[in-house]
Design an enzyme around this catalytic site. Sequence first.
Site, short mmCIF file in Angstrom:
data_model
loop_
_atom_site.label_atom_id
_atom_site.label_comp_id
_atom_site.label_asym_id
_atom_site.label_seq_id
_atom_site.Cartn_x
_atom_site.Cartn_y
_atom_site.Cartn_z
N HIS A 1 5.41 -5.58 5.80
CA HIS A 1 4.90 -4.51 6.38
C HIS A 1 6.15 -4.43 7.76
CE1 HIS A 1 0.82 -5.12 4.59
NE2 HIS A 1 1.89 -4.08 4.30
N LYS B 1 -11.62 -2.01 -2.12
CA LYS B 1 -11.01 -3.23 -1.38
C LYS B 1 -11.93 -2.82 0.11
CE LYS B 1 -5.75 -3.32 -2.24
NZ LYS B 1 -4.56 -2.67 -1.00
N ARG C 1 7.46 -5.13 -4.09
CA ARG C 1 7.79 -6.81 -4.12
C ARG C 1 7.95 -6.67 -5.26
NH1 ARG C 1 1.93 -8.00 -1.26
NH2 ARG C 1 1.51 -6.67 -3.36
N SER D 1 -1.10 -9.36 2.32
CA SER D 1 -2.00 -9.21 3.39
C SER D 1 -3.43 -10.22 2.68
CB SER D 1 -3.17 -7.74 3.57
OG SER D 1 -1.69 -7.24 3.86
O1 PNS Z 1 -1.70 -1.12 0.53
P1 PNS Z 1 -2.62 -0.13 -0.23
O2 PNS Z 1 -3.56 -0.99 -1.61
O3 PNS Z 1 -1.50 -0.04 -1.33
O4 PNS Z 1 -2.84 1.66 0.77
C1 PNS Z 1 -3.99 1.74 -0.42
C2 PNS Z 1 -3.17 3.64 -0.22
C3 PNS Z 1 -4.44 3.52 1.06
C4 PNS Z 1 -2.19 3.60 0.46
C5 PNS Z 1 -4.03 4.08 -1.22
O5 PNS Z 1 -5.06 3.56 -1.77
C6 PNS Z 1 -4.20 5.52 -1.48
O6 PNS Z 1 -3.16 6.31 -0.56
N1 PNS Z 1 -5.49 6.33 -0.72
C7 PNS Z 1 -5.60 7.39 -0.71
C8 PNS Z 1 -5.93 7.96 -1.74
C9 PNS Z 1 -5.33 8.51 -2.66
O7 PNS Z 1 -4.63 9.41 -2.46
N2 PNS Z 1 -4.96 8.49 -3.67
C10 PNS Z 1 -4.08 8.36 -4.60
C11 PNS Z 1 -4.56 9.63 -5.82
S1 PNS Z 1 -5.56 8.87 -7.14
#
Ligand code: PNS
Length: 160
Positions: A16, A40, A89, A127
């Site tokens: 990150h 999660k 990744r 992570s």
């Molecule tokens: O570390 P990650 O899993 O890539 O993070 C995920 C995150 C928090 C970026 C993602 O789950 C997110 O954007 N959540 C907010 C909800 C949302 O807007 N979802 C997209 C439309 S379904």
Amino acid sequence: MICVYPGSFDPVTNGHLDIINRAVRICDKLIVAVGSNETKKPAFTTAERIELIRQAVGFEPCIEVTSFSGLLVDFLKKTGAKTVIKGLRAMSDFEYEFQMALLNKSLEPDMETLFMMTGVNYSYLSSSAVKEIARNGGKIDGLVPDCIKQRIFEKLKGGK
Ligand code: PNS
């Protein structure tokens, strides 16, 4: 240009940080946004995740670390940002990130998602792997910044 780098950061890793350090060079302001992904169950609270990122990043006037809940597109509107940065990744990340990018774009056509390829040294890093190693007393040197290692072990009650 203001960019948002959203993620779970549970906890932040060197992978990150590599993205953060490279992203900040292509924008005027980078907002690192800790999001809640309902599917999660995070090991670290939102406040802890923010604190670990702040410690790892240090004082950088163009980097803000904050959190958001709800939809990413709504958070973007609040901040005035139109660009999201995500790290990729391997091919395994692609399908999920592609779906997210398209869904976000359909919700907010004005926004763009920019993907940055992970640094080659971090392509295997996640992570979840850091947590599993730390819980089982393994070494996390080189996977996370030294300054947050101890806090990760304390939280996960692991080893070295
Ligand atoms: O570390 P990650 O899993 O890539 O993070 C995920 C995150 C928090 C970026 C993602 O789950 C997110 O954007 N959540 C907010 C909800 C949302 O807007 N979802 C997209 C439309 S379904």
